[in-house]
Motif scaffolding. Sequence first.
Motif, PDB file in Angstrom:
ATOM      1  N   PRO A   1      -0.438  -2.023  -1.461  1.00 24.35           N
ATOM      2  CA  PRO A   1      -1.273  -2.699  -2.036  1.00 24.35           C
ATOM      3  C   PRO A   1      -1.389  -2.482  -3.804  1.00 24.35           C
ATOM      4  O   PRO A   1      -1.033  -1.192  -4.024  1.00 24.35           O
ATOM      5  N   ILE A   2      -1.410  -3.054  -4.602  1.00 23.29           N
ATOM      6  CA  ILE A   2      -1.506  -2.837  -6.124  1.00 23.29           C
ATOM      7  C   ILE A   2      -2.591  -3.430  -6.457  1.00 23.29           C
ATOM      8  O   ILE A   2      -3.113  -4.593  -6.333  1.00 23.29           O
ATOM      9  N   GLN A   3      -3.285  -2.541  -7.327  1.00 19.26           N
ATOM     10  CA  GLN A   3      -4.420  -3.032  -8.080  1.00 19.26           C
ATOM     11  C   GLN A   3      -3.951  -3.233  -9.345  1.00 19.26           C
ATOM     12  O   GLN A   3      -3.336  -2.642  -9.948  1.00 19.26           O
TER      13      GLN A   3
ATOM     14  N   ASP B   1       0.111  -3.911 -13.498  1.00 21.78           N
ATOM     15  CA  ASP B   1      -0.285  -2.696 -12.335  1.00 21.78           C
ATOM     16  C   ASP B   1      -1.312  -1.734 -13.258  1.00 21.78           C
ATOM     17  O   ASP B   1      -0.828  -1.117 -14.341  1.00 21.78           O
TER      18      ASP B   1
ATOM     19  N   SER C   1      -1.913   1.001 -12.221  1.00 17.68           N
ATOM     20  CA  SER C   1      -1.608   2.509 -11.959  1.00 17.68           C
ATOM     21  C   SER C   1      -0.637   2.810 -13.102  1.00 17.68           C
ATOM     22  O   SER C   1      -0.207   4.083 -13.132  1.00 17.68           O
TER      23      SER C   1
ATOM     24  N   GLU D   1      -6.306  -7.303  -5.888  1.00 19.70           N
ATOM     25  CA  GLU D   1      -5.500  -6.445  -5.276  1.00 19.70           C
ATOM     26  C   GLU D   1      -4.356  -7.278  -4.820  1.00 19.70           C
ATOM     27  O   GLU D   1      -4.637  -8.486  -3.957  1.00 19.70           O
TER      28      GLU D   1
ATOM     29  N   ARG E   1      -1.628  -7.535  -2.082  1.00 10.43           N
ATOM     30  CA  ARG E   1      -1.491  -6.991  -0.760  1.00 10.43           C
ATOM     31  C   ARG E   1      -0.113  -7.718  -0.195  1.00 10.43           C
ATOM     32  O   ARG E   1      -0.055  -8.963  -0.022  1.00 10.43           O
TER      33      ARG E   1
ATOM     34  N   HIS F   1       2.889 -11.668  -1.900  1.00 12.77           N
ATOM     35  CA  HIS F   1       1.730 -10.953  -2.171  1.00 12.77           C
ATOM     36  C   HIS F   1       0.670 -11.736  -1.905  1.00 12.77           C
ATOM     37  O   HIS F   1       0.537 -12.718  -2.809  1.00 12.77           O
TER      38      HIS F   1
ATOM     39  N   ILE G   1     -11.060  -8.397  -7.062  1.00 12.80           N
ATOM     40  CA  ILE G   1     -11.991  -7.179  -6.606  1.00 12.80           C
ATOM     41  C   ILE G   1     -13.237  -7.292  -7.478  1.00 12.80           C
ATOM     42  O   ILE G   1     -14.184  -7.072  -7.280  1.00 12.80           O
TER      43      ILE G   1
END
Length: 238
Positions: free
Chosen positions: A9-11, A37, A39, A69, A71, A82, A87
């Motif tokens: 999963p990517i926030q 992304d 991160s 997010e 997923r 995805h 969120i």
Amino acid sequence: MNATIATTPIQARVAYISEPKPSKYGDVHYVGILFRDLSIADDDNPDSKIWKNLSSEDSSLYMAGDIVELRPRYDDKNKLHHDIFVIEQVNSPAPVPKNAVVATTTGDQLEPPSAPGQWSLKQIQAALSRPLPQSLLSTRREGGKDLTYISWHCANRILDKYAPGWAWEITKLELADKALFMVGSLSIPCSDGLIVQCASRTESLDCSSYGDPSSNAESMAFRRACARFGLGLYLYDK
């Protein structure tokens, strides 16, 4: 985006939403959305950029600045997709019509409900009151002015998505003085209970526009009832 990142999963943040563009496969319009992304601190890093093409209707769920997010999910052909879950939703930097109700609290559920009565009236109004993509709007000339409106069949599909279990009923129909008078009621099941809004329309029997008096009256009454729940309400601003 490398394989390791793609399978977890990517926030991400909604960084950009393009204008709707027609698909070469039909009348559907698609919107490109750029996610970044969270991160990866460097916005110039190509791995931080994730593009998704969504239908105009689906893209209306998201606004620039939303935190989502992504997923991962594989289809039956082992192709990676995805699913997008909001969120936190923030106000868009773009101007919003004054009658538009935008959900801004972190706890609001923004994915479409999966069953009738799952959402509260507030959640349904927040979803329906969002400004609509231009591709879902129509324009007609009336009284020397160009009027922008949403067609009944587009409103139908939007209700199917955000207000499952809705029902429309013509409750009154009268003929008088060369005119047809119609009243309809729109019912939407919410977690608060069954909410009903009524609307009416008078249509001349000497119909000079497209369609017939009955269908024109029902279309307008239906769209007015939808507006009472927030759908396209801002279009009535003068």
